[in-house]
Motif scaffolding. Structure first.
Motif, PDB file in Angstrom:
ATOM      1  N   THR A  86       0.876  -1.164   0.000  1.00 28.94           N
ATOM      2  CA  THR A  86       0.000   0.000   0.000  1.00 28.94           C
ATOM      3  C   THR A  86       0.921   1.224   0.000  1.00 28.94           C
ATOM      4  OG1 THR A  86       0.028   0.163   2.398  1.00 28.94           O
ATOM      5  CG2 THR A  86      -1.736  -1.191   1.419  1.00 28.94           C
ATOM      6  N   GLU A  87       0.354   2.389  -0.260  1.00 33.24           N
ATOM      7  CA  GLU A  87       1.173   3.606  -0.263  1.00 33.24           C
ATOM      8  C   GLU A  87       1.857   3.795   1.095  1.00 33.24           C
ATOM      9  OE1 GLU A  87      -0.675   7.161  -2.115  1.00 33.24           O
ATOM     10  OE2 GLU A  87       0.257   8.248  -0.455  1.00 33.24           O
ATOM     11  N   ASP A  88       1.132   3.549   2.183  1.00 36.30           N
ATOM     12  CA  ASP A  88       1.709   3.681   3.530  1.00 36.30           C
ATOM     13  C   ASP A  88       2.881   2.719   3.724  1.00 36.30           C
ATOM     14  OD1 ASP A  88       0.020   5.676   4.325  1.00 36.30           O
ATOM     15  OD2 ASP A  88      -1.409   4.336   5.320  1.00 36.30           O
ATOM     16  N   ASP A  89       2.680   1.459   3.337  1.00 34.54           N
ATOM     17  CA  ASP A  89       3.737   0.443   3.508  1.00 34.54           C
ATOM     18  C   ASP A  89       4.962   0.760   2.658  1.00 34.54           C
ATOM     19  OD1 ASP A  89       2.025  -0.920   5.100  1.00 34.54           O
ATOM     20  OD2 ASP A  89       1.512  -2.473   3.634  1.00 34.54           O
ATOM     21  N   PHE A  90       4.712   1.339   1.485  1.00 31.86           N
ATOM     22  CA  PHE A  90       5.797   1.639   0.556  1.00 31.86           C
ATOM     23  C   PHE A  90       6.803   2.612   1.192  1.00 31.86           C
ATOM     24  CE2 PHE A  90       7.451   3.273  -3.646  1.00 31.86           C
ATOM     25  CZ  PHE A  90       7.845   2.039  -4.157  1.00 31.86           C
ATOM     26  N   VAL A  91       6.306   3.537   2.019  1.00 28.11           N
ATOM     27  CA  VAL A  91       7.173   4.521   2.685  1.00 28.11           C
ATOM     28  C   VAL A  91       8.178   3.788   3.584  1.00 28.11           C
ATOM     29  CG1 VAL A  91       7.215   6.467   4.311  1.00 28.11           C
ATOM     30  CG2 VAL A  91       5.403   6.324   2.576  1.00 28.11           C
ATOM     31  N   ALA A  92       7.683   2.834   4.394  1.00 32.61           N
ATOM     32  CA  ALA A  92       8.568   2.074   5.286  1.00 32.61           C
ATOM     33  C   ALA A  92       9.473   1.146   4.483  1.00 32.61           C
ATOM     34  CB  ALA A  92       7.717   1.276   6.270  1.00 32.61           C
ATOM     35  N   TYR A  93       8.917   0.556   3.416  1.00 29.29           N
ATOM     36  CA  TYR A  93       9.692  -0.366   2.570  1.00 29.29           C
ATOM     37  C   TYR A  93      10.908   0.345   1.962  1.00 29.29           C
ATOM     38  CZ  TYR A  93      10.853  -2.872  -1.738  1.00 29.29           C
ATOM     39  OH  TYR A  93      11.522  -3.488  -2.768  1.00 29.29           O
ATOM     40  N   ILE A  94      10.687   1.537   1.386  1.00 28.15           N
ATOM     41  CA  ILE A  94      11.792   2.272   0.751  1.00 28.15           C
ATOM     42  C   ILE A  94      12.808   2.728   1.811  1.00 28.15           C
ATOM     43  CG2 ILE A  94      12.389   4.420  -0.503  1.00 28.15           C
ATOM     44  CD1 ILE A  94      11.270   2.250  -2.370  1.00 28.15           C
ATOM     45  N   ALA A  95      12.318   3.135   2.982  1.00 29.31           N
ATOM     46  CA  ALA A  95      13.227   3.600   4.047  1.00 29.31           C
ATOM     47  C   ALA A  95      14.170   2.488   4.503  1.00 29.31           C
ATOM     48  CB  ALA A  95      12.420   4.133   5.226  1.00 29.31           C
ATOM     49  N   ALA A  96      13.712   1.220   4.395  1.00 29.84           N
ATOM     50  CA  ALA A  96      14.521   0.092   4.871  1.00 29.84           C
ATOM     51  C   ALA A  96      15.200  -0.651   3.717  1.00 29.84           C
ATOM     52  CB  ALA A  96      13.626  -0.871   5.647  1.00 29.84           C
ATOM     53  N   LEU A  97      14.981  -0.187   2.473  1.00 35.42           N
ATOM     54  CA  LEU A  97      15.457  -0.933   1.297  1.00 35.42           C
ATOM     55  C   LEU A  97      16.981  -1.079   1.257  1.00 35.42           C
ATOM     56  CD1 LEU A  97      14.473  -2.218  -1.433  1.00 35.42           C
ATOM     57  CD2 LEU A  97      15.030  -0.025  -2.497  1.00 35.42           C
ATOM     58  N   GLU A  98      17.431  -2.280   1.015  1.00 33.63           N
ATOM     59  CA  GLU A  98      18.850  -2.568   0.841  1.00 33.63           C
ATOM     60  C   GLU A  98      18.934  -3.692  -0.179  1.00 33.63           C
ATOM     61  OE1 GLU A  98      22.235  -3.663   3.912  1.00 33.63           O
ATOM     62  OE2 GLU A  98      20.798  -2.233   4.753  1.00 33.63           O
ATOM     63  N   THR A  99      19.648  -3.498  -1.280  1.00 30.56           N
ATOM     64  CA  THR A  99      19.724  -4.528  -2.326  1.00 30.56           C
ATOM     65  C   THR A  99      21.178  -4.771  -2.720  1.00 30.56           C
ATOM     66  OG1 THR A  99      19.763  -3.154  -4.305  1.00 30.56           O
ATOM     67  CG2 THR A  99      17.603  -3.481  -3.309  1.00 30.56           C
ATOM     68  N   ARG A 100      21.355  -5.662  -3.676  1.00 32.34           N
ATOM     69  CA  ARG A 100      22.674  -5.865  -4.268  1.00 32.34           C
ATOM     70  C   ARG A 100      22.948  -4.739  -5.274  1.00 32.34           C
ATOM     71  NH1 ARG A 100      20.545 -11.528  -3.806  1.00 32.34           N
ATOM     72  NH2 ARG A 100      18.921 -10.592  -5.077  1.00 32.34           N
ATOM     73  N   PRO A 101      24.221  -4.559  -5.701  1.00 29.56           N
ATOM     74  CA  PRO A 101      24.563  -3.574  -6.744  1.00 29.56           C
ATOM     75  C   PRO A 101      23.950  -3.955  -8.100  1.00 29.56           C
ATOM     76  CG  PRO A 101      26.525  -4.346  -5.549  1.00 29.56           C
ATOM     77  CD  PRO A 101      25.403  -5.255  -5.185  1.00 29.56           C
ATOM     78  N   PRO A 102      23.903  -3.015  -9.057  1.00 30.39           N
ATOM     79  CA  PRO A 102      24.298  -1.612  -8.911  1.00 30.39           C
ATOM     80  C   PRO A 102      23.138  -0.710  -8.493  1.00 30.39           C
ATOM     81  CG  PRO A 102      23.862  -2.058 -11.221  1.00 30.39           C
ATOM     82  CD  PRO A 102      23.588  -3.351 -10.476  1.00 30.39           C
ATOM     83  N   MET A 103      22.077  -1.286  -7.905  1.00 26.37           N
ATOM     84  CA  MET A 103      20.951  -0.479  -7.423  1.00 26.37           C
ATOM     85  C   MET A 103      21.435   0.490  -6.337  1.00 26.37           C
ATOM     86  SD  MET A 103      17.795   0.341  -7.015  1.00 26.37           S
ATOM     87  CE  MET A 103      17.118   1.401  -5.758  1.00 26.37           C
ATOM     88  N   PRO A 104      21.272   1.800  -6.562  1.00 30.60           N
ATOM     89  CA  PRO A 104      21.739   2.774  -5.555  1.00 30.60           C
ATOM     90  C   PRO A 104      20.718   2.948  -4.421  1.00 30.60           C
ATOM     91  CG  PRO A 104      20.893   3.948  -7.464  1.00 30.60           C
ATOM     92  CD  PRO A 104      20.723   2.476  -7.762  1.00 30.60           C
ATOM     93  N   TRP A 105      20.466   1.859  -3.670  1.00 31.67           N
ATOM     94  CA  TRP A 105      19.424   1.868  -2.627  1.00 31.67           C
ATOM     95  C   TRP A 105      19.657   2.932  -1.567  1.00 31.67           C
ATOM     96  CZ3 TRP A 105      21.616   0.938   2.064  1.00 31.67           C
ATOM     97  CH2 TRP A 105      22.833   0.253   2.071  1.00 31.67           C
TER      98      TRP A 105
END
Ligand code: HEC
Length: 158
Positions: A86-105
């Protein structure tokens, strides 16, 4: 007196800019996606098209992987990803996002809440989600789809 008037004018100008900044909209989301470089990797053909966003492929991910010491990664289908939250969940998801390269998380952690909400609205507005991109391939295993080698040929020790 003149000083006070100028100070008040400066404050109201800053207030107006803030009010505009607090806006959440699809247009703002598109702007964030452009200046954040999301299409560069997550929209197939975007760079070849000179930065024109094709509504049919926008943010559906890319079948061309990036290979490096981390294995081979594929810029994910963000339309599918946005629909998992949901839009609300997406805010927390992006704040905690950590991925492999070359994604500039790490850069995404600098987006403010109105920017992340706008990004979610923009991605959802793009329409039907499409298909997933190829799965991550661990180091040493052969990818089944094309990839770009993301390592300097003169890397020390190679
Ligand atoms: C340099 C290329 C590149 C850029 C620029 C980029 N991404 Fe990515 N992104 C990737 C790759 C590659 C992955 C897959 C990483 C992995 O498999 O661990 C990824 C993964 C993600 C994920 C995780 C998806 C999942 O399935 O877990 C999200 C969310 C995401 N990107 C959002 C964005 C957004 C939003 C922007 C723009 C602000 C952006 N990316 C810019 C390459 C990029």
């Amino acid at each position: 007196m003149l000083r006070t008037t100028l100070a008040v004018l400066a404050l109201s100008a800053a207030g107006a800019a803030y009010a505009q900044d607090a806006e959440v909209s699809v247009a703002k989301g598109e702007r964030i996606s452009r200046i954040g470089g999301c299409h560069d990797c997550h929209t197939a053909g975007f760079n070849e098209a000179g930065g024109t966003i094709d509504p049919a492929t926008a943010l559906k991910g890319s079948p061309v992987g990036f290979q490096g010491p981390w294995g081979t990664t594929y810029a994910s289908n963000l339309r599918m990803k946005a629909r998992e939250h949901t839009e609300d969940d997406f805010v927390a998801y992006i704040a905690a996002l950590e991925t492999r390269p070359p994604m500039p998380w790490f850069n995404l952690h600098y987006l403010d809440e109105t920017e992340v909400r706008s990004l979610h609205q923009y991605i959802i507005s793009l329409g039907e989600p499409g298909e997933p991109t190829p799965a991550y391939v661990p180091p040493g295993q052969p990818p089944q789809s094309p990839f770009i080698v993301f390592a300097p040929p003169t890397m020390p020790g190679s």
